[in-house]
Write a protein that holds these residues in place. Structure first.
Motif, PDB file in Angstrom:
ATOM      1  N   GLN A   1      -2.108   7.264   4.156  1.00 16.12           N
ATOM      2  CA  GLN A   1      -2.668   6.235   5.459  1.00 16.12           C
ATOM      3  C   GLN A   1      -2.137   5.143   5.220  1.00 16.12           C
ATOM      4  O   GLN A   1      -2.264   4.207   6.153  1.00 16.12           O
TER       5      GLN A   1
ATOM      6  N   ASN B   1       6.652  -3.029   9.347  1.00 16.01           N
ATOM      7  CA  ASN B   1       6.563  -3.875  10.445  1.00 16.01           C
ATOM      8  C   ASN B   1       7.678  -4.708  11.158  1.00 16.01           C
ATOM      9  O   ASN B   1       7.866  -5.224  11.931  1.00 16.01           O
TER      10      ASN B   1
ATOM     11  N   GLN C   1      -0.038   1.058  19.551  1.00 15.85           N
ATOM     12  CA  GLN C   1       1.024   1.781  18.629  1.00 15.85           C
ATOM     13  C   GLN C   1       1.173   3.121  19.098  1.00 15.85           C
ATOM     14  O   GLN C   1       0.266   3.779  19.679  1.00 15.85           O
TER      15      GLN C   1
ATOM     16  N   ALA D   1      -4.893   3.669  18.011  1.00 17.85           N
ATOM     17  CA  ALA D   1      -4.609   2.035  17.528  1.00 17.85           C
ATOM     18  C   ALA D   1      -3.970   1.568  18.679  1.00 17.85           C
ATOM     19  O   ALA D   1      -2.655   1.940  19.094  1.00 17.85           O
TER      20      ALA D   1
ATOM     21  N   GLU E   1       0.980   6.952  17.773  1.00 19.02           N
ATOM     22  CA  GLU E   1       0.448   7.589  16.730  1.00 19.02           C
ATOM     23  C   GLU E   1       1.303   9.035  16.281  1.00 19.02           C
ATOM     24  O   GLU E   1       1.595   9.530  17.177  1.00 19.02           O
TER      25      GLU E   1
ATOM     26  N   GLU F   1       0.222   1.943   5.362  1.00 15.38           N
ATOM     27  CA  GLU F   1       1.665   1.383   5.981  1.00 15.38           C
ATOM     28  C   GLU F   1       2.440   0.714   4.899  1.00 15.38           C
ATOM     29  O   GLU F   1       2.129  -0.062   3.989  1.00 15.38           O
TER      30      GLU F   1
ATOM     31  N   ASN G   1       2.304   4.184  14.159  1.00 11.68           N
ATOM     32  CA  ASN G   1       1.072   4.490  13.108  1.00 11.68           C
ATOM     33  C   ASN G   1       1.081   5.822  12.577  1.00 11.68           C
ATOM     34  O   ASN G   1       0.555   6.859  13.334  1.00 11.68           O
TER      35      ASN G   1
END
Length: 264
Positions: free
Chosen positions: A61, A68, A101, A98, A103, A63, A134
């Motif tokens: 889960q 980014n 974003q 999110a 998903e 990132e 995400n």
């Protein structure tokens, strides 16, 4: 760990994409062997004994710190074909919603040999995702007697997925120290060998937060038409159904992400 992941990567292209039932403990899917069956999750049948050490995994889960800043790269390979490579989910919704974003959700099962082979590919793929994507890992929740989904969400709640996620795959499919139909006590005992407070983990498995997440994951899978693992869902709208190999599943996923990005 590097050797184990290398073996999985070498064998991944010859595996079909999905497992669809929890295996008999005597004939569990092995991440180091081709297993062409395609099945849906079913009930566990037996307990496992406490096991030994396993290598620390990557949090599914979390990132990547560089995600980014990763640039958007055009997907490679031919564009996917509706009805052959993916289906559109009528009325589908993302699991996490999110804002801003796209998903990508992977519905997986720890006892699924294909999921174990897919995991190192997914980890490498996540590392190069751009910031507008995400990734969400979700255990398949189709049988109340399967303790692994509850264990996943308990570990997530405690913030210990980095120690338990890949280690659970390895313990089942490589080290053979944890049975694919292990009960909650056996899983808690194994997680204790990873330095996790066993009493707290056992309590967390029965918590309100874990029960709520189990319900949400079950609803998401049913709403998205998931009946096998691993299954990729893009933004709640598209379910990947094709792919000539595990790598090809990610090619299709990249194209669907690009489609969503263009639509936004």
């Amino acid at each position: 760990m590097k050797i184990r992941h290398t073996l999985l990567l070498m064998l991944a292209p010859v595996l079909l994409m999905a497992c669809s039932q929890q295996p008999d403990p005597a004939a569990a899917p092995d991440a180091t062997a081709a297993t062409p069956a395609q099945t849906a999750p079913a009930a566990p049948a037996a307990d496992a004994a406490p096991v030994g050490d396993a290598a620390a995994p990557t949090d599914p889960q979390a990132e990547s710190p560089a995600a980014n800043s990763n640039p958007v790269v055009a997907p490679q390979g031919p564009a996917p074909v509706a009805g052959t490579d993916f289906v559109e989910i009528q009325g589908g919704q993302p699991f996490a919603n999110a804002s801003g974003q796209i998903e990508v959700a992977e519905v997986f099962a720890y006892w699924c040999g294909h999921c174990a082979a897919f995991e190192p590919l997914v980890n490498a793929w996540k590392a190069r995702l751009p910031g507008d994507v995400n990734f969400v890992a979700l255990p398949a929740v189709f049988d109340e007697s399967d303790s692994f989904p509850r264990a996943f969400f308990a570990s997530e709640t405690m913030g210990t997925l980095a120690r338990t996620h890949d280690a659970t795959f390895n313990a089942i499919h490589i080290e053979k120290k944890l049975r694919p139909n292990a009960d909650a006590a056996a899983i808690a005992a194994f997680y204790g060998t990873l330095g996790i407070d066993q009493a707290r983990f056992t309590s967390t498995m029965q918590s309100f937060a874990v029960n709520a997440n189990l319900g949400r994951a079950r609803q998401f899978a049913v709403r998205s038409g998931v009946n096998a693992t691993p299954t990729i869902i893009v933004n709640g709208k598209y379910r990947v159904i094709g792919g000539k190999s595990l790598e090809d599943i990610l090619r299709i996923t990249d194209h669907l992400v690009a489609m969503e990005r263009a639509a936004q």
